[in-house]
Design an enzyme around this catalytic site. Sequence first.
Site, mmCIF file in Angstrom:
data_model
loop_
_atom_site.group_PDB
_atom_site.id
_atom_site.type_symbol
_atom_site.label_atom_id
_atom_site.label_comp_id
_atom_site.label_asym_id
_atom_site.label_seq_id
_atom_site.Cartn_x
_atom_site.Cartn_y
_atom_site.Cartn_z
ATOM 1 N N CYS A 178 60.562 3.314 41.974
ATOM 2 C CA CYS A 178 61.843 2.626 41.813
ATOM 3 C C CYS A 178 62.603 3.062 40.563
ATOM 4 O O CYS A 178 63.653 2.498 40.251
ATOM 5 C CB CYS A 178 61.624 1.120 41.855
ATOM 6 S SG CYS A 178 60.900 0.623 43.429
ATOM 7 N N HIS A 316 67.293 -3.807 35.368
ATOM 8 C CA HIS A 316 66.530 -3.531 36.592
ATOM 9 C C HIS A 316 66.493 -4.841 37.392
ATOM 10 O O HIS A 316 66.695 -4.820 38.593
ATOM 11 C CB HIS A 316 65.132 -3.027 36.235
ATOM 12 C CG HIS A 316 64.333 -2.537 37.392
ATOM 13 N ND1 HIS A 316 64.794 -1.558 38.248
ATOM 14 C CD2 HIS A 316 63.101 -2.870 37.856
ATOM 15 C CE1 HIS A 316 63.878 -1.328 39.176
ATOM 16 N NE2 HIS A 316 62.846 -2.112 38.964
ATOM 17 N N HIS A 353 67.157 -4.887 46.243
ATOM 18 C CA HIS A 353 66.491 -3.786 45.536
ATOM 19 C C HIS A 353 66.470 -2.559 46.443
ATOM 20 O O HIS A 353 65.734 -2.527 47.436
ATOM 21 C CB HIS A 353 65.067 -4.204 45.160
ATOM 22 C CG HIS A 353 64.368 -3.244 44.258
ATOM 23 N ND1 HIS A 353 64.915 -2.039 43.865
ATOM 24 C CD2 HIS A 353 63.152 -3.307 43.650
ATOM 25 C CE1 HIS A 353 64.062 -1.406 43.070
ATOM 26 N NE2 HIS A 353 62.991 -2.156 42.926
#
Lengths: 429, 399
Positions: A178, A316, A353
Amino acid sequence: MGLQYLDKKGRPLVAVTGMGVVTSLGRGKAVNWQGLTSGSSGIRHITRFPTDGLRTTIAGTVESAASQPYSAYELASEIAEDAIAEALVQAGLDTGEGFDGPLFIATPPSEFEWPLLSELYRNGSPVEGGTAYARMLAAARTGKFEGMARHLEFASIASRLQDRFGTKGEPISLCTACASGATAIQMGVEAIRRGETQMALCGATDATVHPEGLVRFSLLSALSTKNDTPEKASKPFSRNRDGFVIAEGAGAVVVESLASAEARGAAVLGIVLGCGEKADDYHRTRSKPDGSAIIGAIRGAMVDAGLETVDYVNAHGTSTPENDKMEYFSLRAVLGNTLDRTPVSSNKSMVGHTLIAAGAVEAVFSLLTLANGILPPTVNYDDPDPELPLDVVPNTSRAAEVNSVLSNSFGFGGQNACLVFSSLKEAVS
Amino acid sequence: MSSKRDVWITGIGILSCAGEGVAAHSPDIGEAPSRRDHGKLSPYPIHRLCDVDFSTQIAKASEQRQMGLWQRTGVYAAGLALADAGLAGQAEILNSTDLVVAAGNGERDCSFDAKVLEGGLCDGAASGRLNEALLTGLRPTLYLGELSNLLAGNISIVHHATGSSRTFKGEESAGVSAVENAYRRIAAGQSDVCLVGGALNADREDLLLGYELGRTLWSHPYSPVWSRKALGGGFVPGSVGAFLVIEAREHAQARGHKPYAAIRNVVSDRSRREWGTLASTLQKLFTALDVPVGPLAVMSGASGVEPVTSDELAFLQSLEASGHQVAIRAHGTRLGHGVEAHFPAGVCLAALALAEGCFPPPSDENGVETPFDEELSRVLVTGLGHWRGEGFALLERVQ
């Protein structure tokens, strides 16, 4: 090279001259920025496949009429093409003559999906005493399924993008989980700083909302299960956050030496002022309790940028209990008391996400924040986590003068990559 | 860059059918074990990994259980490379060691897949049953075994190399890109020391299926890389882990460590083979290396897949016309094809040869590989992907 084109360390300044983005909010910067600044959510009930029995039934999917039947390869390729095409138009490089630099593209796993396995199995002759795979291998040997290979070839998305956009050299296909989107941009910046190229095309794409893609994160207890109100499920920095919402998207940027951008009269959308990365050696899915790897990546990016504070942090902010806590403590460790007056918001509250793509998608949003002077909010912030005292730009966007942005990306496997973007004014001050 | 730094290879970690470590891969070792297996995965021969006690590099059984065999192989080879470079346990240097890994996907749970397929659980109308099967049958640790970047992640956990971590995908070219990226960062001063490499577990039906879809596997009785053309070509997967410690010369000298060899340059491209541009791409890449004329040892990463294997051979032989006396070795003949790990393995073998001043003997019966009796001062390592991507590295002896 003129001094005005170098950073404080004497390296070429790297400008962003084009960007493109696709998320569950839609395709293109305009619709995404409109959605983000109005607090809209792209999270919905999954309709792509039956969700019977699943603990999580929501996602931020990208709908496509073109990529039918769905596969991760097809959809991830399609939206990467969209994002890159948009970036090239903005950069004034959509000439059809080929992009004069390398491609760094982060891509999702190239793997068997169940419809592929099922088709091979059904078409293979049973092998006496053999396994199911022996039967599928028999089908593969007929040569009738060569078209399927593109799903399994690890660089097939990169090859397809290079064929379309004419980038130079071997296209780099990468994965840092990620953090991938940020890594792709960092690699472009490094190539320009080394003087190997004047420009690079950097991006990341992910479209893995399929049953196995969902279930494996579910089994890691990483996903929100607030299925009843999809748009409320992603709650970064809230006390009642319960996991991330899996989503799809793509982001792309043209990075270019400032000297090259100015020489050809391209508009400078921002500067990539600093990059930082640090690997964690603690655990496959959790970060060191002391946060040292995340802190190392954030600090690395700030030092590389030559800054001690930033005007805004694009977090994030996944909405998992673990990430948001560690991100807060790491930001506190690096930014100290200045964090109290630094707004920190998470786009993932609205777009979910986007995994591999997140770093690139959020780079585009960070640059739009710089350009427009509007901080996108963290929505669903109705129950603040008292242990994470942050100005998360709660629920509604806010006007602010922004000259520097820190964008964080962290991933499984101990991957941490951070980028600092700035205005041109900040970079040459 | 105007002020390029010298780049040295200071550590080698290799694990294959031939054994483990530099001794088992020495150029003058003679006939090493090939551990070819035509049985279980028939009709596909593979080269099996040597017997390994993984606990010597991965002490905790709990850590080993978290990894697929490709990850254990890579983590083991990475540990060998760090130890060989004198970096094992050197916390300060490991803290700034940059990891660059070439990886495919990890390993699926083939028995679980079989259960779903044989039960018809993934057919159109039965998707509710697929969900149930996935929820009860998938193991989360196995998914972490499948993620490309988890080889790098496990290396960080086990060996504490944590400067940075990047994983490249794209079969053979990923291996080229990994070595190239490390070389360029070190040459330009963006890194001082990198741990670079990849791993392959050939003993996997799911891996074979992926490659057989593209019809790229050799499915006949074993034959050397250069001898497969008549039957259409194909590669024989070989289990291998290959890692290198690549380091700036001054960084190695400051800690008093000797190099195997220097990396003079690494170049790569992706030709459009379907347009017939492979030869011109190879010529362009070779020209960029500025190789002096004279005897030229070539460690070829040829896979055996056609037509690219024959095209590579024709190109290398054409260099004779411009004064290069080439002696070629296809390391895939002895070790099998390591895909992502194949180019790093070639660089390992070339560096070993340079350090020992001895090029391996020919391993081909039909005369493609000729003896090399000259002084060994440089080796060209080739890495042409079986379906895409081309790369060369030029290694030189350090005086």
